[in-house]
Design a protein around this motif. Sequence first.
Motif, PDB file in Angstrom:
ATOM      1  N   CYS A  52       0.831  -1.218   0.000  1.00  0.00           N
ATOM      2  CA  CYS A  52       0.000   0.000   0.000  1.00  0.00           C
ATOM      3  C   CYS A  52       0.860   1.261   0.000  1.00  0.00           C
ATOM      4  CB  CYS A  52      -0.926  -0.025   1.220  1.00  0.00           C
ATOM      5  SG  CYS A  52      -1.739   1.533   1.562  1.00  0.00           S
ATOM      6  N   GLU A  53       0.876   1.974  -1.116  1.00  0.00           N
ATOM      7  CA  GLU A  53       1.695   3.185  -1.229  1.00  0.00           C
ATOM      8  C   GLU A  53       1.207   4.315  -0.308  1.00  0.00           C
ATOM      9  OE1 GLU A  53       4.551   3.202  -2.658  1.00  0.00           O
ATOM     10  OE2 GLU A  53       4.216   1.146  -3.310  1.00  0.00           O
ATOM     11  N   PRO A  54      -0.117   4.569  -0.203  1.00  0.00           N
ATOM     12  CA  PRO A  54      -0.573   5.602   0.732  1.00  0.00           C
ATOM     13  C   PRO A  54      -0.188   5.288   2.186  1.00  0.00           C
ATOM     14  CG  PRO A  54      -2.302   5.108  -0.830  1.00  0.00           C
ATOM     15  CD  PRO A  54      -1.247   4.072  -1.026  1.00  0.00           C
ATOM     16  N   CYS A  55      -0.128   3.971   2.520  1.00  0.00           N
ATOM     17  CA  CYS A  55       0.299   3.575   3.870  1.00  0.00           C
ATOM     18  C   CYS A  55       1.733   4.015   4.113  1.00  0.00           C
ATOM     19  CB  CYS A  55       0.207   2.054   4.045  1.00  0.00           C
ATOM     20  SG  CYS A  55      -1.432   1.351   3.844  1.00  0.00           S
ATOM     21  N   LYS A  56       2.572   3.788   3.117  1.00  0.00           N
ATOM     22  CA  LYS A  56       3.986   4.161   3.235  1.00  0.00           C
ATOM     23  C   LYS A  56       4.143   5.678   3.322  1.00  0.00           C
ATOM     24  CE  LYS A  56       5.246   0.055   0.580  1.00  0.00           C
ATOM     25  NZ  LYS A  56       5.649  -0.476  -0.740  1.00  0.00           N
ATOM     26  N   LYS A  57       3.303   6.372   2.573  1.00  0.00           N
ATOM     27  CA  LYS A  57       3.346   7.836   2.602  1.00  0.00           C
ATOM     28  C   LYS A  57       2.929   8.360   3.977  1.00  0.00           C
ATOM     29  CE  LYS A  57       1.902  11.894  -0.044  1.00  0.00           C
ATOM     30  NZ  LYS A  57       1.049  12.407  -1.146  1.00  0.00           N
ATOM     31  N   TYR A  95     -12.343  -6.763  12.253  1.00  0.00           N
ATOM     32  CA  TYR A  95     -12.749  -5.365  12.113  1.00  0.00           C
ATOM     33  C   TYR A  95     -13.197  -5.011  10.689  1.00  0.00           C
ATOM     34  CZ  TYR A  95     -10.987  -4.634  16.817  1.00  0.00           C
ATOM     35  OH  TYR A  95     -10.791  -4.686  18.189  1.00  0.00           O
ATOM     36  N   GLY A  96     -13.214  -6.000   9.802  1.00  0.00           N
ATOM     37  CA  GLY A  96     -13.712  -5.764   8.449  1.00  0.00           C
ATOM     38  C   GLY A  96     -12.914  -4.741   7.682  1.00  0.00           C
ATOM     39  N   VAL A  97     -11.599  -4.780   7.816  1.00  0.00           N
ATOM     40  CA  VAL A  97     -10.730  -3.812   7.121  1.00  0.00           C
ATOM     41  C   VAL A  97     -10.541  -4.261   5.677  1.00  0.00           C
ATOM     42  CG1 VAL A  97      -8.464  -2.732   7.068  1.00  0.00           C
ATOM     43  CG2 VAL A  97      -9.545  -3.250   9.269  1.00  0.00           C
ATOM     44  N   ASN A  98     -10.978  -3.431   4.736  1.00  0.00           N
ATOM     45  CA  ASN A  98     -10.875  -3.776   3.318  1.00  0.00           C
ATOM     46  C   ASN A  98     -10.175  -2.710   2.486  1.00  0.00           C
ATOM     47  OD1 ASN A  98     -12.375  -6.309   3.431  1.00  0.00           O
ATOM     48  ND2 ASN A  98     -14.156  -5.028   3.882  1.00  0.00           N
ATOM     49  N   SER A  99      -9.876  -1.574   3.087  1.00  0.00           N
ATOM     50  CA  SER A  99      -9.186  -0.492   2.382  1.00  0.00           C
ATOM     51  C   SER A  99      -7.972  -0.078   3.204  1.00  0.00           C
ATOM     52  CB  SER A  99     -10.117   0.713   2.202  1.00  0.00           C
ATOM     53  OG  SER A  99     -11.248   0.366   1.435  1.00  0.00           O
ATOM     54  N   TYR A 100      -6.932   0.384   2.485  1.00  0.00           N
ATOM     55  CA  TYR A 100      -5.703   0.751   3.183  1.00  0.00           C
ATOM     56  C   TYR A 100      -5.192   2.110   2.715  1.00  0.00           C
ATOM     57  CZ  TYR A 100      -6.032  -4.167   4.278  1.00  0.00           C
ATOM     58  OH  TYR A 100      -6.499  -5.382   4.713  1.00  0.00           O
ATOM     59  N   PRO A 101      -4.648   2.908   3.652  1.00  0.00           N
ATOM     60  CA  PRO A 101      -4.608   2.607   5.080  1.00  0.00           C
ATOM     61  C   PRO A 101      -5.978   2.801   5.749  1.00  0.00           C
ATOM     62  CG  PRO A 101      -3.762   4.806   4.704  1.00  0.00           C
ATOM     63  CD  PRO A 101      -4.028   4.213   3.339  1.00  0.00           C
ATOM     64  N   THR A 102      -6.216   2.015   6.787  1.00  0.00           N
ATOM     65  CA  THR A 102      -7.359   2.231   7.676  1.00  0.00           C
ATOM     66  C   THR A 102      -6.808   2.464   9.067  1.00  0.00           C
ATOM     67  OG1 THR A 102      -8.990   0.936   6.435  1.00  0.00           O
ATOM     68  CG2 THR A 102      -9.350   1.158   8.798  1.00  0.00           C
ATOM     69  N   MET A 103      -7.253   3.538   9.705  1.00  0.00           N
ATOM     70  CA  MET A 103      -6.815   3.846  11.062  1.00  0.00           C
ATOM     71  C   MET A 103      -7.999   3.704  12.010  1.00  0.00           C
ATOM     72  SD  MET A 103      -4.443   6.893   9.679  1.00  0.00           S
ATOM     73  CE  MET A 103      -5.207   6.696   8.069  1.00  0.00           C
ATOM     74  N   LEU A 104      -7.861   2.786  12.960  1.00  0.00           N
ATOM     75  CA  LEU A 104      -8.936   2.498  13.904  1.00  0.00           C
ATOM     76  C   LEU A 104      -8.607   3.052  15.283  1.00  0.00           C
ATOM     77  CD1 LEU A 104      -9.669  -1.243  12.993  1.00  0.00           C
ATOM     78  CD2 LEU A 104     -10.809   0.805  12.119  1.00  0.00           C
ATOM     79  N   ILE A 117     -10.422   6.218   7.131  1.00  0.00           N
ATOM     80  CA  ILE A 117      -9.976   5.387   6.023  1.00  0.00           C
ATOM     81  C   ILE A 117      -9.304   6.258   4.972  1.00  0.00           C
ATOM     82  CG2 ILE A 117     -10.687   3.813   4.177  1.00  0.00           C
ATOM     83  CD1 ILE A 117     -13.002   2.937   5.905  1.00  0.00           C
ATOM     84  N   GLY A 118      -8.145   5.811   4.522  1.00  0.00           N
ATOM     85  CA  GLY A 118      -7.437   6.531   3.463  1.00  0.00           C
ATOM     86  C   GLY A 118      -6.402   7.503   3.987  1.00  0.00           C
ATOM     87  N   TYR A 119      -5.520   7.912   3.086  1.00  0.00           N
ATOM     88  CA  TYR A 119      -4.464   8.860   3.440  1.00  0.00           C
ATOM     89  C   TYR A 119      -5.063  10.173   3.927  1.00  0.00           C
ATOM     90  CZ  TYR A 119      -0.539  12.067   3.043  1.00  0.00           C
ATOM     91  OH  TYR A 119       0.420  13.007   3.320  1.00  0.00           O
ATOM     92  N   CYS A 120      -4.459  10.741   4.945  1.00  0.00           N
ATOM     93  CA  CYS A 120      -4.867  12.072   5.407  1.00  0.00           C
ATOM     94  C   CYS A 120      -3.628  12.821   5.876  1.00  0.00           C
ATOM     95  CB  CYS A 120      -5.907  11.984   6.520  1.00  0.00           C
ATOM     96  SG  CYS A 120      -5.342  11.134   8.009  1.00  0.00           S
ATOM     97  N   ASP A 121      -3.685  14.137   5.845  1.00  0.00           N
ATOM     98  CA  ASP A 121      -2.522  14.920   6.253  1.00  0.00           C
ATOM     99  C   ASP A 121      -2.483  15.079   7.776  1.00  0.00           C
ATOM    100  OD1 ASP A 121      -4.296  16.978   6.948  1.00  0.00           O
ATOM    101  OD2 ASP A 121      -3.971  18.082   5.087  1.00  0.00           O
ATOM    102  N   THR A 122      -1.475  15.795   8.235  1.00  0.00           N
ATOM    103  CA  THR A 122      -1.244  15.976   9.674  1.00  0.00           C
ATOM    104  C   THR A 122      -2.451  16.564  10.393  1.00  0.00           C
ATOM    105  OG1 THR A 122       1.121  16.271   9.300  1.00  0.00           O
ATOM    106  CG2 THR A 122       0.231  17.137  11.347  1.00  0.00           C
ATOM    107  N   ILE A 391      10.498   4.426  -0.372  1.00  0.00           N
ATOM    108  CA  ILE A 391       9.437   3.428  -0.317  1.00  0.00           C
ATOM    109  C   ILE A 391      10.045   2.051  -0.047  1.00  0.00           C
ATOM    110  CG2 ILE A 391       7.596   2.292  -1.613  1.00  0.00           C
ATOM    111  CD1 ILE A 391       7.326   4.873  -3.249  1.00  0.00           C
ATOM    112  N   GLU A 392       9.488   1.342   0.914  1.00  0.00           N
ATOM    113  CA  GLU A 392       9.968   0.007   1.251  1.00  0.00           C
ATOM    114  C   GLU A 392       9.756  -0.938   0.068  1.00  0.00           C
ATOM    115  OE1 GLU A 392       8.941  -3.546   4.472  1.00  0.00           O
ATOM    116  OE2 GLU A 392       8.046  -1.551   4.673  1.00  0.00           O
ATOM    117  N   ILE A 393      10.760  -1.726  -0.239  1.00  0.00           N
ATOM    118  CA  ILE A 393      10.672  -2.646  -1.366  1.00  0.00           C
ATOM    119  C   ILE A 393       9.838  -3.860  -0.978  1.00  0.00           C
ATOM    120  CG2 ILE A 393      11.966  -4.020  -3.043  1.00  0.00           C
ATOM    121  CD1 ILE A 393      12.401  -0.974  -3.228  1.00  0.00           C
ATOM    122  N   ASP A 394       8.787  -4.090  -1.724  1.00  0.00           N
ATOM    123  CA  ASP A 394       7.900  -5.230  -1.471  1.00  0.00           C
ATOM    124  C   ASP A 394       8.629  -6.516  -1.854  1.00  0.00           C
ATOM    125  OD1 ASP A 394       5.846  -7.203  -1.628  1.00  0.00           O
ATOM    126  OD2 ASP A 394       4.367  -5.623  -1.891  1.00  0.00           O
TER     127      ASP A 394
END
Length: 407
Positions: A52-57, A95-104, A117-122, A391-394
């Motif tokens: 997940c690229e947005p997760c890494k971001k 928790y039914g997580v199907n999208s990334y990133p998801t922050m619970l 759910i999804g990328y968000c800024d500070t 970016i971390e290499i998969d």
Amino acid sequence: MKKIVLTLFVSCVFTTIFSQGINFEHGTFAQALEKDKKENKLIFMDCYTTWCEPCKKMSKEVFTQKDVGDYLNDNFVNIKIDMEKGKGIELQKKYGVNSYPTMLFIDASGKVVHTQIGYCDTNVLIEQAKIAVDPSRQKDAIVKKYTSGERNPKFIIDYIMALNNERKYKEATQIAEDFLGSYNAEDILDTDIITILSISNSLKYGSEKYKFLLDNKDKFIKLDGAHEEAYDKLLRVTIFQYLSSLTVKLSLEEFQEAIEKAKNEYEMKSQQEAEVLLLSSFYGDNKEHLKLYNHSMKYGKKYLKKGNIRSGTGLVINVLMKVAIDSTFIKLDITERAITDAEEIIALTEGKVINPMFSWTLAVFYKRQGNKEKALENVNKNIEIMKSLGIEIDPKLLEFKEEIKSI
């Protein structure tokens, strides 16, 4: 002695950098729950995957910020869980997580009280965290207020935003439509009402409210916090949503006539780009795959040559990825052409954009042709770009490289 000093120095620097952002626990989710109970805090759980690229971001650009760390470290027990490994697989199902990133945001009983759910800024992340620690703004409290009859416009905005954060867009639209049902068209020129329309996709093309806004642009712009860009965006989203619903209902000629009719009523600021995207949707929804490829390449290259990098790369990457991995596009047997197009696009964007997907798709295409040298060249280029972007290499990418080497 020098080695010891250097080690201590590196350790101190690491600790300082680490402490500027979120301090994530290294234990299990169960251990985080135990700590949560002892410290009387909520859990902040970052649900991610390695691909997940947005997760890494988020990890690189948001979680490392001092103000984010200051707030979340004080108020939460923080943990990161890969949803595709170990206990993460169980948590993903629970928790039914199907999208990334998801922050619970989770309480001591293991119950989710808020979701992002999804990328968000500070700023957005901190605001979501503040909502999570405020019982009156948590999900259950909002639903309870709504059920009991609360209909203050600002409350409705909070409710819709909470649903949007969980990507429950249809439910958000329904809440807005129910609330706005009693409003006449001339009553919508109110800052809160316009906000509800803007965040809920509840303005319907051709409705009385839509027609009223077409005729009252000047009054809209005079509202507090409103501006011409907001007006254009509201109408653009409404028109686009309406036309997108027609793609499988009309012939191409009829669809183009519908686009023209909407344009005569209101011409969007990005009218041409919108029409290009709508035709892309038409070809895609009607499974006219070769026409979609030709259309996307034509306008993608046109945008790139004019310096519109964002729109251009968006169009061409979409279809190049399809030719790389979508079986219906692979059957078109246009790999040779895709290679030529991808090489041309790389030349057009050189020094203007760094996108690892170009080199990755080329590696796939050359591998498909059995060209080991060119496939290796491009997969190595892809890895270099990923590293340069932090970016971390998969591991799957490294496996792909080994497959190429075995050709």
